[in-house]
Structure formats: C-alpha cells, structure tokens
Design an enzyme around this catalytic site. Structure first.
Site, short mmCIF file in Angstrom:
data_model
loop_
_atom_site.label_atom_id
_atom_site.label_comp_id
_atom_site.label_asym_id
_atom_site.label_seq_id
_atom_site.Cartn_x
_atom_site.Cartn_y
_atom_site.Cartn_z
N ARG A 363 0.85 -1.19 0.00
CA ARG A 363 0.00 0.00 0.00
C ARG A 363 0.89 1.24 0.00
NH1 ARG A 363 -1.93 -3.66 3.68
NH2 ARG A 363 -3.97 -4.59 3.20
N LYS A 391 -2.76 -0.41 7.76
CA LYS A 391 -4.15 -0.86 7.78
C LYS A 391 -4.33 -2.02 8.75
CE LYS A 391 -7.92 -2.28 4.73
NZ LYS A 391 -8.33 -2.54 3.31
N HIS A 465 -2.65 2.71 -5.52
CA HIS A 465 -3.15 1.39 -5.12
C HIS A 465 -3.24 0.44 -6.32
CE1 HIS A 465 -4.62 -0.84 -1.68
NE2 HIS A 465 -5.55 -1.39 -2.44
N ARG A 468 -0.67 -2.27 -6.45
CA ARG A 468 -1.00 -3.43 -5.60
C ARG A 468 -1.96 -4.37 -6.34
NH1 ARG A 468 -0.63 -4.86 -0.35
NH2 ARG A 468 -2.39 -5.84 0.72
N HIS A 491 -2.98 -9.78 3.12
CA HIS A 491 -4.42 -9.66 3.32
C HIS A 491 -4.84 -10.41 4.57
CE1 HIS A 491 -5.35 -8.68 -1.17
NE2 HIS A 491 -5.09 -7.60 -0.47
N TYR A 500 -9.00 -10.59 -7.01
CA TYR A 500 -8.02 -10.66 -8.09
C TYR A 500 -8.19 -11.90 -8.96
CZ TYR A 500 -5.69 -7.21 -5.14
OH TYR A 500 -5.42 -6.11 -4.38
#
Length: 630
Positions: A363, A391, A465, A468, A491, A500
């Site tokens: 990120r 995050k 972003h 990513r 994640h 994805y």
C-alpha cells in the site's frame, strides 16, 4: 462586545501577560527589531547566509511602531523558526519578499490596537486586499495542477502577500484561544494527544473541520460523537464522518427546518435524504458509506442513551444499494512499459519507490513509511523487505530481488548522509515520511509530460493502489495459489484476495514461466516474520525456494507444476534407456529424501498437482533404491 470575546479569545489582561512572556523568550538576536540573516544563530540561517546570490538580508520589524503588534509579529516568525515549522529560506526569501507590505499595512491601519485578535480576520483580509490592489500588487497567483482527467488546469490561489497576513492572524486566533482543542470548530491533530496508530503520517489531513454547520445544536452533537469515534477510528476516517454528517444535517436544515432535534426525525426526512444521494450520481459504494455513517450515529445515540435519540428505527438494510463486485484496477503492461521507459525522468527517490511498489505491491502508506534498515538478508544472500502495514497494524515481510535490494541500499546510504536524524527511507525535508500525494503527483506529472497513454490513446491516470492490484492480478492470472497471494499481499482474509481471481485469455505459458521465475526463484515467496525476525527459518526457506517446484537430482525445476506437468522433469526415471548402479545410490537416496520433504509440504498445503507429480517421482525412486539394495 469586542471581536475577541465573540471568538472565544482569552481576556486582554491574559493576552498582555502572554506578550510579556513572548518578550522574555526572544532574547539575544531575537530581541532585535531588525533581523540580519548574517547574524542569525539558527542553523538554516547560517547556511543560507553563505549564498552569494542572497538579496534579502533584513527583516525590519521596526516599520511597525505599535509595540504590542511588533512583538506579536516577531514572535510569529520566531515560533515557526524555532519549532522546525519553517526554515530561514521561508522567512527571509519566501515571506521576506512580501513582509514589508504587510508591516506597512498594519502600521497604517491598526496603530492603537493591543493585539491583532482585536480585528476580525475577514475584515482585515478585505482591507488588506484593497490596500494591495490600490498599490498595484497582485492578490492572487495562478498555479497549475493535473486534474483527475489528466488535464493541466490553472488554479487561482491567494498570493504570498495575502497568505502571509492570513497565517499571522490565524496563528493568534489559535494561540490565544480560551479553551481546549476539542472546543474549537477546527481540530488540529498536531494539538491532540492521539496515539500513533490513529494518525497516518503520509497524509496531509491535519484537521477535522466543523465550520459550516447551519444548525449549532447539530454541530455540537457531531463534535461530541466525533470525539468518541477517535477512541477507535483513525483521524482521517473521523474527518470523513464529520463531513458526511455536516452534509446530512445541512440538508435537513434546508429542506426540513422544523426538525431541530434527532428525536424529531422520521422516515420522511431519511427517505428524502436517500433520494438526494441517489440523484447525485455517486457510486453505490459511496452511497453505502454515507448511509453507514448516519446509521452509526443513530445506533450510538441509542446504545449509549444520550439525551437526544431517534424515536424509532430510521434506517433499514434495504436502504443500502447493492454494490457490484469490485474488479481490481490493475495497470496494463502496455502502460507499465511506458512508465518504466521514462523512470530516468523521475526524481531519484520517486523512481526507486516505483520499482519497489511494482515488485512488492504494498500500500502507498507502507511504501512512504519504509524505514532505514528495512532490508533483511538470509544465509544464502537473498533479501527480504520488512515494513509496517498501517491498515492491519502489524509488520510484514516479503522477499525481493537483489536488483531492488541494491536500489534500497543505495537509497539508504544517501538518506543516512543527507538526513542522519530521520528514520525513514523517503523523508521530507523535516525528516517526516514522504506524503502520498507527492508520489502520485510525480507519476501523473510524468504521464502528462511524457504522454504515457492507455490503449485507447488517453493519457493514463496513475493511482498508487493500482500497483498493488497489478501485482495481485498478475500472480493470480499466472496460477499462483490464492492463499500464497494472500500471504504476499498481507491480506487479512481470503475475501480480500479473491477479487483478483479472474483469468485473461492472453496469458501465455512462457509469460507465466517468466513471472514465476522472478517471483518464486529469484524473489521467493511471501513469509510472515516470526517472533525472532529470523529470515533463515526452515519454513520460510521452503516457501522461498520450493513452492510449486519439482525436485531434480541437481536442483529444482523452475517451471511451476500448476502450469502443467513438465514432460522433461525427472525424465530419466521414466525412460526405458535409463540405467543406474550402486555407485549412484547416495544420489538417489538424497533425491528421495528431498522429494519426500517437498511432498510433505505439498500434502500439508493441499497442493494436489504437486502431490501427484512428486508422488510419481517418489514411487520410481523407491523402486530403483529397492532394486539396488535388494
């Protein structure tokens, strides 16, 4: 009633005491009414004074005869210099070239006031603009920005002449404020005792603004609610809460003036607001966010039993629009090739950041806050990158190529020399981490200037972003197991990675091999940091070297099994012309041991294709060894 009492400023006697303290603080050089940069003790002034091209040597405060005002002016610059907010260049050059007009204006207009706070800011700014215009001085300047459509657009802004006075007056509105930060209509996070995890240092968002509420009661309600939310939410999110609730209550004040309290709300007002949102042309996800903020307020009022609460349920699940499944906003290879061909035209630090994010897919906040010492090296000389995930509030490690590791080492050496006191790899001049907007701005400026276009010929708009998304999409499209992609990107849940998981027809086996060769063989795969930060951990090394691999007598096959069984892997074991003897027994036993290790990992991770391939190899080796030892 004077202006200061309306604005909740401390009493005049208290202001006089503060001005006396200011004079006590400004000793030595700072007590002078004319500041000569060649005698200034501030380090940045000493450096700047050596510049032979320096034209503005003096700041002459004696132009203002009002002693109260003169002290406030001097302290304004003294405070910003000695608290690291400004440097000498800002004072003597940027502001030094415009300060004389402000000093003359203040001396002319306010010869008898005892503090600048006696004059309302709006009144002073109007008078100053008129003063400057009559003297032929520009009150606006034109800057240019690249818009979201990648178009260069002129933007009007206040000139330095105007902003200088505005900053001076706003400083004392805050300095003399009678109350806590929470009592103000603008909360500055730099003045609040917030823990580090509530503030993202890579964002320019310093304030939460409660100005502009049409109804004072609702403003106070929202301020109380936002103060509560800061206990659990980030500063930037609470800022968004304040803005969205302001929009709702202002809508209420304009359309339903009779509603003066929350308990008076009915579905009539809520449905009108929902219709307003749907007519704005904003995305369903944005509408959902705004409804959620409103429902959050109502539920909190009820649960905590505040005095003014909704009389009934006002928002239902069916009020939320259906949100289409989000597709990853990846960057097409067509665009990436253009970007990489122009990296030399970017500032060195931006080019390095671009190379890192293309490989690691972190990120933007994680990229901007990379620290010195972020490189880890294992016993084989391979490198890993350690960084903090804002995050997820945890540290994360991913393997990186030696080429990118070298770029980081070069950058670290340079930063250690130029910014020895900063802990960051990409610091600003004050040592704080680079702002996200700087990275985005440089990339989009490059796209505009070098005509980086998409396949339709439109100038491409870079979103940080999207790098990513590009890494995640590329990995999934090339057959990387989803749980590995999840680990690599850090994640928290499989759902975050599943977005994805869509495949492109143009994916070719040779591109897949090239991809895996880079990310698995050279870079390895993702590994979480164990408690001892040991990158030589056995499981970590297995991940790095053996995911999707097939064991060979002298190494590992680099073609991933998920791309299809390789007809050449261990072909000798199945060949009718193959023969061996006891002299090769140690090699067969070693290969069997390695195959069994890989097979155990594959079974544990439920990698069916790897299990099938390596089971066949294991059976053939056991037959051969059995024959040789029987």
């Amino acid at each position: 009633m004077n202006a200061s009492s309306k604005r909740k400023i401390i009493s005049q006697s208290e202001i006089s005491k503060k001005i006396a303290v200011m004079n006590e603080e400004m000793q030595g050089f700072w007590a002078n009414n004319s500041w000569d940069i060649r005698k200034c003790p501030h380090p940045s002034a000493i450096e700047l004074s050596k510049n032979p091209a320096l034209r503005n040597r003096w700041v002459r405060f004696e132009r203002v005869k009002n002693l109260w005002l003169r002290t406030e002016l001097k302290y304004f610059y003294f405070y910003h210099l000695n608290n690291g907010i400004w440097n000498a260049k800002t004072v003597w050059i940027r502001k030094g070239t415009v300060i004389n007009k402000m000093l003359d204006f203040l001396d002319l207009k306010y010869p008898s006031i005892t503090s600048i706070t006696e004059v309302p800011i709006e009144k002073a700014m109007t008078e100053y603009r008129t003063y400057l215009t009559k003297r032929g001085v520009r009150i606006t300047t034109t800057n240019y920005k690249i818009t979201a459509n990648q178009e260069k657009t002129p933007v009007k802004a206040n000139s330095y002449y105007v902003t200088n006075l505005k900053q001076f007056m706003e400083f004392y509105e805050n300095f003399y404020f009678d109350g806590e930060e929470w009592d103000k209509d603008v909360w500055d996070r730099r003045n609040l005792p917030l823990p580090d995890d509530k503030v993202n240092p890579t964002q320019y968002e310093y304030t939460i603004n409660f100005k502009g509420f049409r109804n004072t009661y609702f403003k106070q309600l929202v301020k109380r609610y936002c103060k509560l939310r800061l206990n659990v939410d980030s500063f930037s999110y609470v800022s968004d809460i304040a803005q969205r609730l302001k929009e709702f209550f202002n809508f209420l004040d304009m359309k339903f003036k009779q509603v003066q309290r929350v308990h008076q709300l009915t579905r009539v007002e809520i449905e009108a607001y929902l219709s307003e949102l749907n007519m704005m042309g904003i995305k369903p996800s944005t509408i959902t966010g705004r409804i959620s903020i409103l429902e959050g307020l109502f539920s909190t009022l009820l649960r905590l039993e505040w005095d003014d609460v909704p009389s009934k349920i006002l928002i239902y699940s069916e009020d939320y629009p259906k949100i289409p499944r989000a597709k990853p906003r990846f960057i097409d290879e067509f665009v990436l090739e253009q970007l990489n061909s122009h990296l030399d035209k970017l500032p060195e630090y931006i080019a390095t950041m671009t190379m890192i994010v293309q490989e690691c897919g972190m990120r933007i906040s994680e990229l901007c806050t990379l620290k010195k010492g972020c490189l880890l090296e294992d016993k084989d000389g391979d490198f890993f990158l350690k960084y903090y995930q804002w995050k997820m509030k945890k540290e994360h490690i991913v393997p990186i190529s030696k080429e990118v590791a070298l770029l980081i080492k070069v950058r670290e050496d340079k930063v250690s020399e130029e910014f020895p006191d900063s802990e960051y790899l990409f610091p600003r001049k004050d040592g704080s981490p680079l702002k996200q907007e700087t990275f985005r701005g440089e990339l989009n400026k490059l796209a505009y200037e070098q005509n980086i276009v998409d396949k339709s010929g439109e100038i491409y708009r870079f979103h940080a972003h999207a790098f990513r998304h590009t890494v995640g999409t590329r990995m999934i499209n090339n057959g990387m197991p989803q749980h590995i992609v999840q680990k690599f990107l850090g994640h928290e849940s499989p759902e975050m990675t599943s977005r994805y998981a869509h495949i492109f027809d143009e994916t070719l086996k040779n591109e897949f091999t090239k991809f895996q060769e880079k990310l698995v063989t050279n870079n390895g795969d993702v590994l979480d940091l164990d408690e001892d930060n040991e990158v030589d951990d056995v499981e970590l090394q297995w991940f790095k070297k053996n995911i999707n691999a097939q064991v060979l007598p002298n190494g590992y096959c680099r073609l991933p099994v998920v791309a299809g069984g390789c007809p050449h892997a261990n072909a000798c074991l199945d060949c009718t012309h193959f023969c061996t003897s006891k002299q090769f027994l140690p090699q067969h036993e070693e290969q069997l041991e390695r195959t069994e290790e890989l097979l155990a990992i594959a079974k544990d991770k439920q990698w069916q294709r790897q299990v099938e391939t390596n089971s066949r190899v294991k059976e053939r080796l056991e037959q051969i060894i059995g024959s040789l030892t029987g």
